[in-house]
Design an enzyme around this catalytic site. Structure first.
Site, short mmCIF file in Angstrom:
data_model
loop_
_atom_site.label_atom_id
_atom_site.label_comp_id
_atom_site.label_asym_id
_atom_site.label_seq_id
_atom_site.Cartn_x
_atom_site.Cartn_y
_atom_site.Cartn_z
N TYR A 1 -11.74 -17.38 37.91
CA TYR A 1 -11.06 -18.51 38.54
C TYR A 1 -11.42 -19.78 37.78
O TYR A 1 -12.58 -19.97 37.40
CB TYR A 1 -11.47 -18.66 40.00
CG TYR A 1 -11.04 -17.52 40.90
CD1 TYR A 1 -9.90 -17.61 41.67
CD2 TYR A 1 -11.80 -16.36 40.98
CE1 TYR A 1 -9.51 -16.58 42.50
CE2 TYR A 1 -11.42 -15.31 41.80
CZ TYR A 1 -10.27 -15.43 42.56
OH TYR A 1 -9.89 -14.41 43.38
N HIS B 1 -5.26 -19.07 42.40
CA HIS B 1 -5.48 -17.65 42.18
C HIS B 1 -6.23 -17.44 40.86
O HIS B 1 -6.28 -18.33 40.01
CB HIS B 1 -4.15 -16.89 42.16
CG HIS B 1 -3.45 -16.87 43.48
ND1 HIS B 1 -3.87 -16.07 44.53
CD2 HIS B 1 -2.38 -17.56 43.94
CE1 HIS B 1 -3.08 -16.27 45.57
NE2 HIS B 1 -2.17 -17.17 45.25
N LYS C 1 -1.48 -12.22 36.48
CA LYS C 1 -2.76 -12.43 35.79
C LYS C 1 -2.67 -11.86 34.38
O LYS C 1 -1.78 -11.07 34.08
CB LYS C 1 -3.91 -11.78 36.56
CG LYS C 1 -4.18 -12.41 37.91
CD LYS C 1 -5.20 -11.61 38.69
CE LYS C 1 -5.53 -12.26 40.02
NZ LYS C 1 -4.37 -12.60 40.85
#
Length: 380
Positions: free
Chosen positions: A281, A289, A325
């Protein structure tokens, strides 16, 4: 400064200096405490919190409420054992019993649930209006009158206008509970506990008095090496001798990567939910997120104990891409067995933390970003 930035302003649970008092240039009286604090500054006393080692689940447990708050708000260390991330069980339970108001002390899970409910309700209202518009158009094409229920300004049905508060009525409290004890504790992984202990803010307590004689690094490595869940060798669980610690010990490789990413300024959290080792993070789970998912690949020399097949890599990469991601393959280059044993056996002649630093310095981290190629997005 927003509320979250004020609450989570500290990156680590350590105090470097007392903050200076506010100063107003047009008010000379505010200069006196400012100058006094600046000239006669004192180093804050570091508080060392306590935790209990749990061998069975490879974690350290923190039960002190002040320590839990400090570790979470200053670096996002650990997770609540009864919560998804931040320890919020106590607040949620009190609200479910009617001891807290509907909008009082909202926690992250509750804010997320309310946003999801609002989005779901908005989509339901939009679909309802679109269906009524199509029905109204068909009636106009057939020359039939439009009933009042299909008019553009007609009211929505009651089930589409109810708020979350209408669906969240507090159940009756038959036992008339007026207070709820906080039974939730904070779980720290071994890398997190070692990192905090190296900062001097955490003391690890042991049920076994023999553990006090071992350095924390060696103790955690021994526990992980003896773990039935990791070795699948139940005979090791009954052995009281020190196990053979290899350079690619799971704890040592995770610790080397954890220190590396923490030193880069990332907030490192466990990534089991997405089948990886770590999540990175930028500021913390409260703000955004995770941006990257880290998969550790230990290497000793030119060899790896486990080589992932391409279909496994693609499956994992697809999962990570679906949650917005980027997958990073983190190659942890471990020292050779000879070099590792030479340093590992040199523990008795060195300070605990100097020895731990010399061990971790033998590990080299290399990162490779892996992205899924999508033809519609990568035409150029």
């Amino acid at each position: 400064m927003s509320k979250n930035h004020e609450v989570y302003k500290d990156a680590l649970p350590i105090s470097l200096a007392y903050p200076l008092p506010p100063i107003i240039l047009t008010n000379p009286l505010t200069w006196i405490p400012y100058i006094y604090r600046y000239l006669f500054r004192k180093t804050p006393r570091q508080v060392q919190w306590q935790c209990q080692l749990h061998e069975s689940d490879l974690s350290c447990v923190v039960t002190d409420s002040e320590a839990i708050k400090k570790f979470w708000t200053s670096g996002f260390f650990g997770k609540g054992n009864l919560s998804r991330s931040e320890p919020t069980w106590h607040t949620r339970t009190k609200r479910s019993l009617g001891l807290l108001g509907f909008d009082e002390d909202l926690v992250a899970e509750e804010v997320t649930a309310r946003r999801r409910f609002q989005r779901k309700q908005f989509k339901a209202q939009r679909a309802y209006r679109e269906n009524r518009a199509r029905e109204r158009q068909l009636l106009l094409e057939n020359g039939k009158p439009i009933p009042a229920s299909l008019e553009e300004d007609a009211e929505l049905p009651e089930y589409l206008t109810k708020s979350l508060k209408d669906f969240s009525r507090v159940s009756e409290n038959p036992y008339h509970i007026t207070s709820v004890p906080n039974v939730e504790h904070l779980q720290l992984t071994f890398p997190e506990a070692f990192f905090l202990a190296s900062l001097g803010v955490l003391r690890i307590n042991y049920e076994n008095p023999n553990f006090e004689l071992l350095p924390i690094l060696k103790l955690f490595a021994n526990i992980v090496a003896n773990s039935v869940a990791l070795t699948h060798d139940y005979s090791l669980q009954q052995s009281h001798e020190d196990p053979i610690i290899e350079p690619d010990n799971k704890f040592l490789t995770e610790l080397a990567a954890y220190f590396y990413f923490r030193q880069q300024g990332w907030v490192v959290k466990n990534g089991t939910k997405f089948s990886v080792d770590f999540l990175l993070y930028k500021k913390g789970p409260v703000f955004s997120h995770a941006e990257f998912a880290i998969l550790l690949i230990p290497c000793v020399g030119n060899k790896q104990k486990y080589n992932m097949q391409w279909h496994e890599v693609h499956c994992l990469n697809r999962v990570i891409a679906q949650v917005k991601k980027s997958l990073i393959l983190c190659y942890v280059q471990c020292p050779s067995i000879e070099d590792f044993n030479k340093i590992w056996k040199n523990q008795a002649s060195m300070n605990e933390w100097d020895w731990a630093e010399s061990v971790l310095r033998q590990y080299l981290i290399r990162c490779v970003t892996l992205r899924r190629w999508v033809p519609s997005r990568n035409r150029d």
